[in-house]
Design a protein around this motif. Structure first.
Motif, PDB file in Angstrom:
ATOM      1  N   ARG A 118      13.299  -5.847   8.726  1.00  0.00           N
ATOM      2  CA  ARG A 118      13.455  -4.426   9.335  1.00  0.00           C
ATOM      3  C   ARG A 118      13.336  -4.762  10.986  1.00  0.00           C
ATOM      4  O   ARG A 118      12.889  -5.536  11.429  1.00  0.00           O
ATOM      5  CB  ARG A 118      12.298  -3.670   8.549  1.00  0.00           C
TER       6      ARG A 118
ATOM      7  N   GLY B  99      -2.646  -5.545   7.858  1.00  0.00           N
ATOM      8  CA  GLY B  99      -1.374  -4.521   8.344  1.00  0.00           C
ATOM      9  C   GLY B  99      -1.344  -3.323   7.659  1.00  0.00           C
ATOM     10  O   GLY B  99      -2.118  -2.971   6.605  1.00  0.00           O
ATOM     11  N   GLY B 100      -0.458  -2.634   7.928  1.00  0.00           N
ATOM     12  CA  GLY B 100      -0.201  -1.438   7.234  1.00  0.00           C
ATOM     13  C   GLY B 100       0.911  -1.335   6.401  1.00  0.00           C
ATOM     14  O   GLY B 100       1.044  -2.378   6.081  1.00  0.00           O
TER      15      GLY B 100
ATOM     16  N   LYS C 188       1.409 -13.984  12.951  1.00  0.00           N
ATOM     17  CA  LYS C 188       0.060 -13.097  13.060  1.00  0.00           C
ATOM     18  C   LYS C 188      -1.102 -13.380  12.398  1.00  0.00           C
ATOM     19  O   LYS C 188      -2.129 -13.153  12.368  1.00  0.00           O
ATOM     20  CB  LYS C 188       0.461 -11.370  13.197  1.00  0.00           C
TER      21      LYS C 188
ATOM     22  N   SER D 215       6.865 -10.080   5.126  1.00  0.00           N
ATOM     23  CA  SER D 215       6.884  -9.232   4.281  1.00  0.00           C
ATOM     24  C   SER D 215       8.132  -9.124   3.184  1.00  0.00           C
ATOM     25  O   SER D 215       7.992  -8.753   2.095  1.00  0.00           O
ATOM     26  CB  SER D 215       6.555  -7.535   4.847  1.00  0.00           C
TER      27      SER D 215
ATOM     28  N   ASP E 131       1.032   2.205  11.912  1.00  0.00           N
ATOM     29  CA  ASP E 131       0.755   2.474  10.202  1.00  0.00           C
ATOM     30  C   ASP E 131      -0.572   2.285   9.774  1.00  0.00           C
ATOM     31  O   ASP E 131      -1.046   2.800   8.764  1.00  0.00           O
ATOM     32  CB  ASP E 131       1.836   1.594   9.727  1.00  0.00           C
ATOM     33  N   TYR E 132      -1.428   1.212  10.309  1.00  0.00           N
ATOM     34  CA  TYR E 132      -2.427   1.077   9.493  1.00  0.00           C
ATOM     35  C   TYR E 132      -3.474   2.098  10.218  1.00  0.00           C
ATOM     36  O   TYR E 132      -4.615   2.147   9.901  1.00  0.00           O
ATOM     37  CB  TYR E 132      -2.955  -0.532   9.888  1.00  0.00           C
TER      38      TYR E 132
ATOM     39  N   GLU F  97      -0.137  -8.296   0.475  1.00  0.00           N
ATOM     40  CA  GLU F  97      -0.054  -9.082   1.802  1.00  0.00           C
ATOM     41  C   GLU F  97      -1.170  -9.359   2.529  1.00  0.00           C
ATOM     42  O   GLU F  97      -1.340 -10.406   3.247  1.00  0.00           O
ATOM     43  CB  GLU F  97       1.207  -8.634   2.679  1.00  0.00           C
TER      44      GLU F  97
ATOM     45  N   ASP G  73       6.356  -2.180   6.713  1.00  0.00           N
ATOM     46  CA  ASP G  73       7.240  -3.454   6.440  1.00  0.00           C
ATOM     47  C   ASP G  73       7.712  -3.446   4.898  1.00  0.00           C
ATOM     48  O   ASP G  73       9.021  -3.570   4.660  1.00  0.00           O
ATOM     49  CB  ASP G  73       6.735  -4.834   6.892  1.00  0.00           C
TER      50      ASP G  73
ATOM     51  N   GLU H  44       4.674   1.847  16.862  1.00  0.00           N
ATOM     52  CA  GLU H  44       4.112   0.244  16.727  1.00  0.00           C
ATOM     53  C   GLU H  44       2.706   0.330  16.592  1.00  0.00           C
ATOM     54  O   GLU H  44       1.899   0.979  17.473  1.00  0.00           O
ATOM     55  CB  GLU H  44       4.571  -0.455  17.885  1.00  0.00           C
ATOM     56  N   HIS H  45       2.296  -0.321  15.794  1.00  0.00           N
ATOM     57  CA  HIS H  45       0.742  -0.394  15.505  1.00  0.00           C
ATOM     58  C   HIS H  45       0.038   0.685  15.198  1.00  0.00           C
ATOM     59  O   HIS H  45      -1.028   1.166  15.682  1.00  0.00           O
ATOM     60  CB  HIS H  45      -0.068  -1.132  16.619  1.00  0.00           C
TER      61      HIS H  45
ATOM     62  N   PHE I 149      -3.527  -9.643  15.965  1.00  0.00           N
ATOM     63  CA  PHE I 149      -3.426  -8.637  14.958  1.00  0.00           C
ATOM     64  C   PHE I 149      -4.635  -7.846  14.349  1.00  0.00           C
ATOM     65  O   PHE I 149      -5.027  -6.678  14.662  1.00  0.00           O
ATOM     66  CB  PHE I 149      -2.536  -8.976  14.100  1.00  0.00           C
TER      67      PHE I 149
END
Ligand code: A2G
Length: 455
Positions: A41, A184-185, A232, A146, A50-51, A177, A188, A47-48, A238
């Motif tokens: 994607r 991560g959130g 990452k 992902s 979603d989490y 993941e 992806d 950016e940064h 991250f």
């Protein structure tokens, strides 16, 4: 609830599937039973965040992971990659171990496999023989990891006769993941399953929801890779950002009289306090100072010991971090969340100057990632500047950052001149990159989501 589609593929017409089949027959001496595919994607904006619980706006790209599969009763997993750089791998399917310290490619497959088996409580899993073929550049911010996790989960689901919806698969893969260590959130994995050809998506979380976003017709999105790689999972960059966001949320929560231990994400704190995003930015100014916080200061504010802080807020690879920047990270998240909403609204309302407005939002997003979130790098900043000088209406880093790709929005009638200019100004300036322009600089259209294919 929608399930992943099962379609037909002709290996005669589609030569890539033909090559994967040949590799499969050469490796295992038989034909594969089926193929699974999951795409990479490009995140257009958001950016940064979603989490932190906020919506993002990605689209799937054509580049993907395809896995050819045959299942059996051996209890073994066998993996072969069409790229000889990635060695073969074999293990007992009931005894999986995921290496967080040295995340080699097959560990991402193991995340998807283990996640699916645990989620569906499969007690005697099928053995799998697989050939993996990927076209997403690695460590480039286009979600190659992902795509592999999602594709592996899909392979395992199909082999074991399970049927999860796209949403369940997205949530499950976002969770599994994390076996690799990065927190991560869910962007992806969600776009990999929920993408539809021809449209970008607004992805919202808790509950997961995807909405089509119609992009202006007079622009094209062009991806350019600065060719600095960041893995990452192999660094703590991250997770440090994830932890900084968590600590900032908890300090805001505590200062405002909430039960701070119950909060981990900005979106939940914002909701509990009934704030708009603009009001949240003011609360950040009121409560957090710009200088980095030491760990001792954070412990003092939250009234916990260093050990308790490790339990409530840190991750395994951030235990030794000594200082945390909270004010700037929080300001980035709330303002970026706002930009996503404005981007979506502009796409919906289609004002006459829509592409200029969208371009400016992308530029502001990059500035915020570079200066407040500090997740860019010199080469990527230089590339973004070159893209803007070469005719892009907007350009920004995409994905985790610290290297990898920029995404630029370019007037449709200027794509050729844009590509020529970026080639000359960025790729031809570096002998190592001269021969690698086509795989690192390309226009892209919104691609389709994950699928299973039978011959
Ligand atoms: O960075 C990575 O791609 C994250 N993905 C994604 O969730 C998002 O946080 C992004 C930055 O916007 C994974 O960790 C798998």
């Amino acid at each position: 609830m929608e399930n992943v589609p099962v379609g037909k593929v002709s290996v005669e017409i589609n030569s890539r599937y033909g090559r994967i089949k040949d590799k499969f027959m050469g490796s295992y001496g038989k034909k594969p039973d089926y193929y699974a595919r999951a795409s990479g994607r490009v995140n257009l904006i958001g950016e940064h965040i979603d989490y932190c619980g906020y919506s993002v706006l990605p689209m799937a790209i054509e580049q993907d992971v395809i896995i050819a599969v045959s299942s059996n009763d051996s209890g073994r997993l066998q993996l072969v990659n069409t790229n000889m750089e990635y060695g073969m791998f074999e293990c007992d399917i009931n005894d999986l171990s995921i290496n967080k310290e040295k995340p080699v490619w097959h560990n991402y497959f193991l995340c998807g496999l283990k996640g699916l088996l645990e989620h569906c409580k499969v007690t005697s899993p099928k053995g799998l023989q697989c050939v993996v073929d990927g076209t997403i550049p690695k460590s480039a911010g286009l979600s190659s990891s992902s795509a592999l996790v999602c594709c592996a989960a899909l392979v395992t689901m199909h082999a074991n006769g399970q049927a999860l919806s796209k949403k369940e698969l997205s949530d499950m893969c976002a969770h599994c993941e994390r076996f690799i260590g990065t927190e991560g959130g869910g962007m992806d994995q969600a776009i990999s399953f929920m993408a539809n050809k021809g449209t970008a998506k607004l992805i919202e979380f808790n509950p997961l929801k995807s909405t089509d976003v119609e992009l202006p017709e007079d622009v094209v999105f062009v991806i350019s890779n600065c060719c600095v790689e960041l893995n990452k999972a192999a660094t703590s960059h991250f997770n440090i950002r994830v932890v900084e966001c968590r600590l900032a949320s908890q300090i805001i929560a505590k200062t405002k009289g909430l039960k701070w231990r119950e909060f981990k994400r900005f979106a939940d704190v914002q909701k509990a306090l009934g704030l708009t995003l603009d009001e949240a930015i003011n609360v950040v100014k009121e409560i957090l100072h710009q200088e980095p916080y030491t760990k001792e200061e954070v412990c003092g504010i939250l009234e916990v010991t260093v050990d308790e802080l490790a339990q409530t807020s840190l991750s395994a690879n951030t235990l030794d971090v000594k200082t945390f920047k909270l004010h700037d990270r929080a300001t980035h998240v709330f303002s970026e969340a706002n930009r996503v909403l404005q981007f979506k609204k502009t796409c919906d309302l289609k004002p006459a100057d829509a592409s200029v407005v969208l371009g400016n939002l992308m530029k502001d997003s990059h500035t915020s990632c570079r200066d407040l979130y500090q997740c860019s790098c010199d080469d990527l900043d230089r590339l973004v500047d070159i893209c803007c000088q070469s005719g892009a209406l907007g350009s920004r880093l995409t994905g985790a950052g610290w290297g990898g790709c920029a995404v630029s929005m370019v007037p449709a009638n200027q794509v050729d001149s844009f590509i020529k200019s970026v080639t000359e100004k960025y790729y031809w300036k570096d002998d190592r990159l001269k021969e690698k322009v086509t795989e690192n600089l390309f226009a892209t259209q919104p691609g389709g989501g994950a699928a299973i294919y039978l011959e």
